[in-house]
Design an enzyme around this catalytic site. Structure first.
Site, mmCIF file in Angstrom:
data_model
loop_
_atom_site.group_PDB
_atom_site.id
_atom_site.type_symbol
_atom_site.label_atom_id
_atom_site.label_comp_id
_atom_site.label_asym_id
_atom_site.label_seq_id
_atom_site.Cartn_x
_atom_site.Cartn_y
_atom_site.Cartn_z
ATOM 1 N N ARG A 133 34.108 63.863 11.224
ATOM 2 C CA ARG A 133 34.027 64.502 9.893
ATOM 3 C C ARG A 133 33.386 65.887 9.985
ATOM 4 O O ARG A 133 34.054 66.905 9.924
ATOM 5 C CB ARG A 133 33.253 63.597 8.941
ATOM 6 N N ASP A 134 32.095 65.946 10.208
ATOM 7 C CA ASP A 134 31.379 67.219 10.265
ATOM 8 C C ASP A 134 31.844 68.060 11.447
ATOM 9 O O ASP A 134 31.861 69.287 11.382
ATOM 10 C CB ASP A 134 29.875 66.937 10.366
ATOM 11 N N HIS A 145 19.259 65.551 11.194
ATOM 12 C CA HIS A 145 20.572 66.130 11.485
ATOM 13 C C HIS A 145 20.345 67.607 11.847
ATOM 14 O O HIS A 145 20.109 68.432 10.967
ATOM 15 C CB HIS A 145 21.446 65.993 10.227
ATOM 16 N N HIS A 168 21.461 71.228 13.749
ATOM 17 C CA HIS A 168 22.419 72.117 14.409
ATOM 18 C C HIS A 168 21.672 72.881 15.494
ATOM 19 O O HIS A 168 20.451 73.031 15.451
ATOM 20 C CB HIS A 168 23.054 73.064 13.391
ATOM 21 N N CYS A 196 29.000 74.530 9.726
ATOM 22 C CA CYS A 196 29.198 74.453 8.284
ATOM 23 C C CYS A 196 30.084 75.582 7.796
ATOM 24 O O CYS A 196 29.794 76.753 8.056
ATOM 25 C CB CYS A 196 27.838 74.510 7.571
ATOM 26 N N ASN A 244 26.843 71.091 15.709
ATOM 27 C CA ASN A 244 25.808 70.064 15.753
ATOM 28 C C ASN A 244 25.328 69.888 17.191
ATOM 29 O O ASN A 244 26.001 70.276 18.140
ATOM 30 C CB ASN A 244 26.387 68.731 15.285
#
Length: 297
Positions: free
Chosen positions: A13-14, A205, A207, A238, A247
């Protein structure tokens, strides 16, 4: 404290949402299934956001409907509102995630509403999820800095995390969206939030924009967190945070955790092979751990 760390794999997803060309549905399905086969217990599958907002994930129904779900593996999906919730439920999703930010400026750029409005927007989603027995995860972005307003007060992070907790989120992921955090700041932020929300319901979470993600995770592990988000091969970024790189790589996180004597249940070699494969499919760099392990084998 427990020595088991749950990795929430966000790559499908991300990790994929900001890719510049359309990734075939078959590749997405294979990625999810291969990740689940490595021993990962949580694989975030896709997002039921409107196609114009995130075109890369416009095939959410087909992806989720076709994956062969492995027993014991959770497959959460992101939903922005009731319509997204309904779409997700129609194809059998039984765990969802909602999202907001600790920065008003970022929220307005990202989802075109204030923090308060975003909380109001997914309140009915949480009500329906509770009635349906669906587990809900909450994401809080920009917890250590915002590309538009700069510093984000820790008090704002606490306020938003508290609101998600009170609304019924079983877990709240605290995201350093632009990767500006450093270990001391990350730990202080986490410990401050944990005064209001139980540590066992928090996740981190990070990055890796400034190369601080592993150090930040280590600091937060010392503080007691036991849920970490990461993305295979370090995929991601993002779409609303200019300059934010991917990430932290799941392979790098698992290697570090193994070195700390912590348990994940993940086969690192199998994970490295998945990372090598998807990086090749997307013409992206491999993770450092993945490269090292595969060269040695």
């Amino acid at each position: 404290m427990s020595d088991h760390v749950t990795i929430v794999e966000v790559g499908p997803r991300d990790g994929l949402q900001n890719e510049p060309y359309t990734i075939p549905t078959e590749v997405k399905i294979e990625l999810i299934e291969r990740l689940a086969d490595t021993g990962l217990g949580v694989v975030e599958a896709t997002s039921f956001v409107a196609a114009p907002a995130i075109p890369q994930l416009a095939d959410a129904e087909e992806v989720f409907g076709r994956i062969q779900r492995k027993p014991g593996v959770r497959y959460p999906v992101l939903v922005p509102n009731e319509k997204g919730y309904e779409r997700a439920r129609q194809v059998g999703a039984d765990e969802i995630a909602v999202f907001t930010a600790a920065s008003e400026a970022f929220n307005k750029k990202n989802i075109n509403c204030t923090i308060a409005e975003s909380l109001q927007r997914f309140a009915p989603v949480l009500e329906r999820a509770r009635a349906d027995g669906v587990r809900v995860r909450g994401y809080v972005s920009t917890v250590l800095g915002c590309p538009y307003q700069g510093e984000v007060p820790v008090a704002e992070v606490v306020r938003v995390a508290e609101a998600l907790h009170e609304a019924g989120c079983a877990e709240i992921s605290l995201g350093d969206t632009i990767g500006v955090g450093t270990p001391a700041k990350a730990r202080t932020m986490l410990e401050t939030v944990a005064k209001s929300v139980p540590m066992e319901q928090l996740a981190v979470h990070f990055h890796d924009t400034y190369g601080q993600a592993l150090a930040n995770i280590h600091a937060c592990l010392d503080a007691g967190v036991r849920v970490v988000d990461s993305s295979v091969a370090g995929l991601g970024g993002c779409p609303y945070a200019r300059g934010a790189t991917g990430n932290v790589a799941t392979e790098d996180v698992v290697y570090m955790l193994n070195g700390l004597g912590m348990k994940t249940g993940i086969d690192l070699m199998a994970l490295a092979r998945v990372g090598d494969w998807i990086a090749g499919e997307l013409d992206r760099p491999r993770s450092r751990t993945g490269q090292a392990i595969l060269k040695r084998s």
